[in-house]
Design a protein around this motif. Sequence first.
Motif: not given
Length: 331
Positions: A265, A268-269, A273, A313-314, A316-317
Motif C-alpha cells: 500500500e 504504490m502510494s 501507482r 491498492h493499485s 491498474r498496475t
Amino acid sequence: MENERTAVKSDSPTTIGRRSVLAAAAATPLVGLAPSAWAGSRAHPQPGFARFEWLGTAGWRVRTPTTTLLVDPYLSRFDVGLAAGRFEKEAPLTLDEAAVDAVLGTAGSAAGAVDAVLVSHTHWDHFADVPHIAATRDSTVFTTLSGYHLAQSMGLPAGQVAVVKGGEQLRIGDVVVRVVRSLHSRSGGGGLLFPGTRVHVPEPPTTIADLPEGDTLGFVIRSPEGRGVLILGASDYDDQALSGLEVETVMVPVPSSDVTAGYAERLMSALARPRTVVLVHWDNFETPLSNPPRADSVTRERMDSLIADLRRHSPRTRVLTPQYLTPLDLL
C-alpha cells in the motif's frame, strides 16, 4: 540479503562512468525487444531504449545501444544452507568465475563489457561477485561507503569505486541514474541480518558474515526523455525518498516477513501507482541460473499475498514475474 526463497508464476549532471572518468498486471506476458527497437535517431529515442535482463536475486543487466549497467550482479550463487533450512552464517565466500563469464560474456569481449556496476547494499548475494566483475571489466562501482572499503579489501582499486548516498543524479553513457536513499528489510523478529558498516578497509572478507548490509540504496534508470525504472534491492524503502520520483516501473523484492507494515500500500502510494511492478528476489539463489526459476512453497504463498495486495491498492498496475536473462522492454 533477502530471505525470500522463491517461485510462483504470476498471473498477472556530471558525466560519470569508468571510461568517462578515465577520460576526464495480471496475466501480462514478458515483452522482448524487437531488433527495430534499437534503430532510429538518438535525438528521438523510441520505446525499447533499454533492455532489462534479470540476473536472479535482485540483479539486473541494463543494456542500451551504447552502455551496459549491472545492478547487484550475483552469479556465483553458492550454497549457504538456506534452501535446506540450515543457514550457515560463516559460509565461505566462493567466486565462480565460469558462472560469471557464462552469463555476462568473457572479460575483454564486446559482449562482456560493463560500464558501471550499481550496488544496493553489501550482503553477499548482492556484492560478493562485484569486485571481480569490475576488476576484470574495468568498470566503475557505485556503492555505499561500506562498499567502497570492502571493494578495496577484495582487490579493487579505490579509483574504480565511487561512493553515493542517495540524491545523486549521474549520467553514465547515455543513461541517467538517480541514486535513491533506501532501507533493508528485517527478519520476522525485527532484526537485520549482518548489520553494520565498514568505515575503513578491513581484512579481506572470507565468509558471508564479513559482508554486512552497510546501508541500502535504490536506483532509478532513466531514458533520455525521462521515462524511469526504479530498482529496489531489498524489501523495505523510505517513503519520502520515493515520493515524486515519477517512474513507470519498479522492481520489487518479495518480503520474507510481515515486519514492514503496509508494504504494498505505501509503496504504490509513494510511487503514484506505477504502470508495472516486476517481482524479484524470490528465486532460490543457491542454484545455477536455469529457467524456470525455482521457488519453495512458502515463498509462493508470500508472492501470492503480495500480488493480491498490489492489485488491491493499485488495480491498474500489471505485475510481472520474470524469467532469467529474458529481455524486458520497460524503458
